[in-house]
Design a protein around this motif. Structure first.
Motif, PDB file in Angstrom:
ATOM      1  N   VAL A 111       0.773  -1.114  -0.050  1.00  0.00           N
ATOM      2  CA  VAL A 111       0.113  -0.058   0.177  1.00  0.00           C
ATOM      3  C   VAL A 111       1.008   1.251  -0.068  1.00  0.00           C
ATOM      4  CG1 VAL A 111      -1.756  -1.133   1.192  1.00  0.00           C
ATOM      5  CG2 VAL A 111      -0.132   0.079   2.527  1.00  0.00           C
ATOM      6  N   PRO A 112       0.302   2.168  -0.661  1.00  0.00           N
ATOM      7  CA  PRO A 112       1.147   3.601  -0.634  1.00  0.00           C
ATOM      8  C   PRO A 112       1.682   3.925   0.894  1.00  0.00           C
ATOM      9  CG  PRO A 112      -0.846   3.647  -2.048  1.00  0.00           C
ATOM     10  CD  PRO A 112      -0.842   2.400  -1.213  1.00  0.00           C
ATOM     11  N   THR A 113       2.568   4.537   1.190  1.00  0.00           N
ATOM     12  CA  THR A 113       2.881   4.852   2.592  1.00  0.00           C
ATOM     13  C   THR A 113       3.750   6.168   2.352  1.00  0.00           C
ATOM     14  OG1 THR A 113       4.832   3.606   2.611  1.00  0.00           O
ATOM     15  CG2 THR A 113       3.126   2.686   3.672  1.00  0.00           C
ATOM     16  N   ALA A 114       4.064   7.093   3.534  1.00  0.00           N
ATOM     17  CA  ALA A 114       4.921   8.353   3.186  1.00  0.00           C
ATOM     18  C   ALA A 114       5.658   8.288   4.812  1.00  0.00           C
ATOM     19  CB  ALA A 114       4.081   9.257   3.660  1.00  0.00           C
ATOM     20  N   ALA A 115       6.856   8.932   4.413  1.00  0.00           N
ATOM     21  CA  ALA A 115       7.743   8.935   5.647  1.00  0.00           C
ATOM     22  C   ALA A 115       7.154   9.703   6.814  1.00  0.00           C
ATOM     23  CB  ALA A 115       8.981   9.848   5.279  1.00  0.00           C
ATOM     24  N   SER A 116       6.312  10.457   6.645  1.00  0.00           N
ATOM     25  CA  SER A 116       5.361  11.301   7.818  1.00  0.00           C
ATOM     26  C   SER A 116       4.120  11.531   7.172  1.00  0.00           C
ATOM     27  CB  SER A 116       5.955  12.527   8.065  1.00  0.00           C
ATOM     28  OG  SER A 116       5.003  13.272   8.920  1.00  0.00           O
ATOM     29  N   THR A 117       2.824  10.992   8.039  1.00  0.00           N
ATOM     30  CA  THR A 117       1.661  11.192   7.602  1.00  0.00           C
ATOM     31  C   THR A 117       0.930  12.404   8.186  1.00  0.00           C
ATOM     32  OG1 THR A 117       0.903   9.304   9.163  1.00  0.00           O
ATOM     33  CG2 THR A 117       1.212   8.855   6.620  1.00  0.00           C
ATOM     34  N   THR A 118       1.912  13.449   9.200  1.00  0.00           N
ATOM     35  CA  THR A 118       1.412  14.581   9.625  1.00  0.00           C
ATOM     36  C   THR A 118       1.141  15.656   8.528  1.00  0.00           C
ATOM     37  OG1 THR A 118       2.299  13.929  11.928  1.00  0.00           O
ATOM     38  CG2 THR A 118       1.674  16.159  11.372  1.00  0.00           C
ATOM     39  N   VAL A 119       0.045  16.111   8.521  1.00  0.00           N
ATOM     40  CA  VAL A 119      -0.209  17.050   7.477  1.00  0.00           C
ATOM     41  C   VAL A 119      -1.062  18.305   7.865  1.00  0.00           C
ATOM     42  CG1 VAL A 119      -1.356  17.224   5.164  1.00  0.00           C
ATOM     43  CG2 VAL A 119      -0.750  15.003   5.757  1.00  0.00           C
ATOM     44  N   ASP A 120      -0.510  19.339   7.881  1.00  0.00           N
ATOM     45  CA  ASP A 120      -1.110  20.557   8.551  1.00  0.00           C
ATOM     46  C   ASP A 120      -2.327  21.127   7.575  1.00  0.00           C
ATOM     47  OD1 ASP A 120       0.551  21.010  10.862  1.00  0.00           O
ATOM     48  OD2 ASP A 120       2.041  21.777   9.619  1.00  0.00           O
ATOM     49  N   PRO A 121      -3.152  21.888   7.824  1.00  0.00           N
ATOM     50  CA  PRO A 121      -4.200  22.437   7.140  1.00  0.00           C
ATOM     51  C   PRO A 121      -3.636  23.280   5.865  1.00  0.00           C
ATOM     52  CG  PRO A 121      -4.682  23.078   9.500  1.00  0.00           C
ATOM     53  CD  PRO A 121      -3.434  22.252   9.525  1.00  0.00           C
ATOM     54  N   GLY A 122      -4.436  22.606   4.648  1.00  0.00           N
ATOM     55  CA  GLY A 122      -3.927  23.257   3.368  1.00  0.00           C
ATOM     56  C   GLY A 122      -2.748  22.842   2.841  1.00  0.00           C
ATOM     57  N   LYS A 123      -1.935  21.633   3.618  1.00  0.00           N
ATOM     58  CA  LYS A 123      -0.913  21.103   2.890  1.00  0.00           C
ATOM     59  C   LYS A 123      -1.180  19.769   2.440  1.00  0.00           C
ATOM     60  CE  LYS A 123       1.719  24.222   4.645  1.00  0.00           C
ATOM     61  NZ  LYS A 123       2.583  25.119   3.807  1.00  0.00           N
TER      62      LYS A 123
END
Length: 158
Positions: free
Chosen positions: A103-115
């Motif tokens: 499955v698709p993953t990312a190094a960080s899944t913390t996302v600020d508003p608008g990002k």
């Protein structure tokens, strides 16, 4: 009495109709308490919760297969935080892909508003087939504990 005498006659003083100082002080205390309660409620989130908007959108879901029929593939998922609450976690799972497909993953899944965050999966040979449609379930968790589940569908392309 002549006219001059009538105009010079003093009228009796009228009493001032109004609130006494004690009542004014009580009203000021009550108004102050009401304002303090609203400020406290807003600061602790009771009233501010109406302004909280956890929301996300899938901007792109793409499956690029390097081969005519089946072969290694790169799966790209881009998620945008369209609300005003920070995303703290994003998990993905295939709805209809063969078992064991990464499955698709990312190094960080913390996302600020608008990002946005870009999540990638490198899939080994033959798992995903050109022309087939595959769906991905995306579970998003926000800093305030709210969750949202989105689904995206893409057709594998060469």
């Amino acid at each position: 009495m002549d006219r001059k005498a009538i105009w010079n006659t003093r009228l009796p003083k009228r009493s001032k109709a109004g609130l006494s100082e004690g009542i004014i002080a009580i009203l000021l205390v009550v108004v102050g308490l009401v304002v303090a309660i609203f400020v406290f409620a807003f600061a602790t989130g009771f009233l501010g919760s109406a302004a909280v908007s956890p929301k996300a959108a899938i901007q792109q879901f793409d499956i690029a297969v390097s081969g005519a029929g089946a072969g290694p593939a790169v799966v790209t998922l881009i998620v945008k935080n369209t609300g005003n609450v920070r995303i703290t976690d994003i998990t993905t799972e295939w709805v209809n892909a063969p078992p064991g497909t990464p499955v698709p993953t990312a190094a960080s899944t913390t996302v600020d508003p608008g990002k946005t965050v870009t999540m990638i999966a490198d899939v080994s040979a033959g798992t995903l087939i050109v022309g087939n449609q595959y769906s991905l379930r995306v579970r998003i968790t926000y800093v305030n504990g709210a969750t949202e589940v989105l689904t995206a569908t893409a057709t594998a392309r060469p």
